[in-house]
Design an enzyme around this catalytic site. Structure first.
Site: not given
Ligand SMILES: C[C@H](O)[C@H](O)[C@@H](O)C(=O)CO
Ligand SMILES: [Mn+2]
Length: 420
Positions: A186, A227, A229, A260, A263, A287, A295, A297, A327
């Site tokens: 990534w 990955e 985004k 992800d 993302h 992820h 994002d 997380d 993640d």
């Protein structure tokens, strides 16, 4: 061994599922074979050990200042061990390159397998697998927001070298541990404001990736993933490695496509993408994360999307070609608890999916009986899944329900508090 009470509840629940043809014991056996790749970076707020003086960059952010973050590889491993002792099953740890455990001062373009030897010894002793990621952020050479797609060939070459070496570390993990390592690339590259040229950076990224992946590695040891985004902080207008970019790259070059959950656009979900990708891609890496408006997380909770991810994987029989990683990074709560909550939830969602009478529902759908489809999927939501989960936890030797929290609290008192 599960207690008499847990077993009694389990047998009663099992009979209800069996009435719809579900073999609960077989579901639990299958569940015990699924590995979740737990990301090391929740334990220390994505700091790592190589460039501890560098701020976290790359358009990602950790918020919160809960005490007890790991400061050394030994502390991080101790925290991971604590978390795994509260999570049923045998899993993997996902390392970023900055988590090298070495006394040498080594830059990212010079990492070698030996810098990760202690992680391998530990993983062997713990019966864990390892996954890997080049770290293309938090470094002097990424300070203007570009790495593999940088316009300056010197900077680009630095990152190409780092990614090449990362793949060799991944292959070393796979070979040493007898479990394939997924090495996921990534990069944060992007512009804050509207670019004039969207194509040239993508062309550079494509060429750089071709160089990174040029060396053939044994796929039994290392599999590559890419990955995408949609945007990052400070790269709001344009991301070089968009979903279309990596989907194209991954399909053309037989790479795993990493999705992800944070993302994509806020109403876009990754669960809906798995069936399509499975028809064309070499495989998928997930992820599992929880975006809250962006994002962010957040720690993964048992929400609709998590259940949906589990169902898509099970209904489509996609577990064989999907690698499940986590993640998230929340520094506002106990970090060991964050791992335990997110990982247990991911396993719970898979269990829910394994306990679904998919054939029955599929028949209703094929017959156009959408009334039964809706009625049954709703009723199954409140089947006594908790009794099966408790039995699974006890049979795997980990605490049932919230009992794990007491263990985290005493670990906080006895170990984490001393770290300040
Ligand atoms: C640490 C990062 O979260 C990770 O490398 C990457 O997977 C990502 O999701 C960046 O937003
Ligand atoms: Mn990610």
């Amino acid at each position: 061994m599960p207690s008499n009470e847990t077993t009694k509840q389990y047998e009663a629940a099992k009979a209800l599922y069996a009435a719809h043809g579900i073999d609960v014991d077989a579901a639990l056996k299958k569940l015990s074979e699924i590995k979740i790749s737990m990301h090391c970076w929740q334990g220390d707020d994505v700091r790592g050990f190589l460039n501890r003086d560098q701020d976290l960059t790359g358009g990602i952010a950790v918020t919160g200042n809960y005490p007890g973050a790991a400061r050394t590889p030994d502390e991080l491993r101790a925290d991971l061990e604590k978390a795994f002792s509260l999570i049923p099953g045998k899993h993997k740890v996902n390392l970023h390159a900055i988590y090298a455990d070495t006394d040498e001062k080594v830059d990212l373009d010079a990492i070698e397998p030996r810098h990760y030897e202690r992680w391998v010894e530990w993983a062997k002793a713990q019966g864990l697998g390892l996954d890997f990621n080049p770290t293309c952020f938090s470094h002097e050479n990424s300070k203007d927001g570009f790495t593999l797609s940088h316009a300056d060939p010197k900077v680009r070459d630095f990152w190409i070298e780092h990614c090449k070496r990362s793949r060799r570390v991944g292959a070393y993990f796979g070979e040493q541990l007898g479990q394939t390592c997924v090495t996921n690339v990534w990069v944060p590259d992007g512009f804050k404001d509207n670019p004039v040229d969207r194509l040239a950076p993508r062309k550079r990224l494509k060429d750089a990736l071709d160089e990174v992946f040029a060396e053939e590695l044994n796929p039994a040891h290392n599999l590559d993933a890419v990955e995408s985004k949609v945007f990052g902080l400070g790269a709001e207008a344009y991301t070089v490695g968009s979903h279309e970019f990596y989907m194209g790259y991954g399909l053309q070059n037989n790479k795993l496509i990493c999705l992800d959950a944070g993302h994509f656009h806020p109403t876009e979900v990754i669960s809906g993408k798995l069936s399509s990708l499975s028809l064309f891609a070499e495989g998928m890496l997930l992820h599992v994360s929880r975006p809250v408006r962006w994002d962010s997380d957040h720690v993964v909770i048992l929400d609709d999307e998590l259940f949906e991810i589990g169902k898509e994987l099970v209904r489509g029989d996609l577990l064989g070609k999907t690698h499940i990683g986590l993640d998230f990074f929340d520094a506002s709560i106990n970090r060991v608890a964050a791992w335990v909550i997110g990982t247990r939830n991911t396993i719970k969602a898979l269990l829910q999916a394994l306990l679904e009478p998919t054939d029955l529902l599929r028949k209703a759908e094929l017959a156009g009986d959408y009334t039964s489809r809706l009625a049954l999927t709703e009723e199954f939501k409140t089947y006594p899944f908790g009794a099966i989960w408790d039995y699974y936890c006890e049979s795997q030797g980990v605490p049932v329900r919230e009992r794990w929290l007491e263990e985290v609290k005493s670990y906080e008192r006895d170990v984490l508090a001393a770290r300040g």
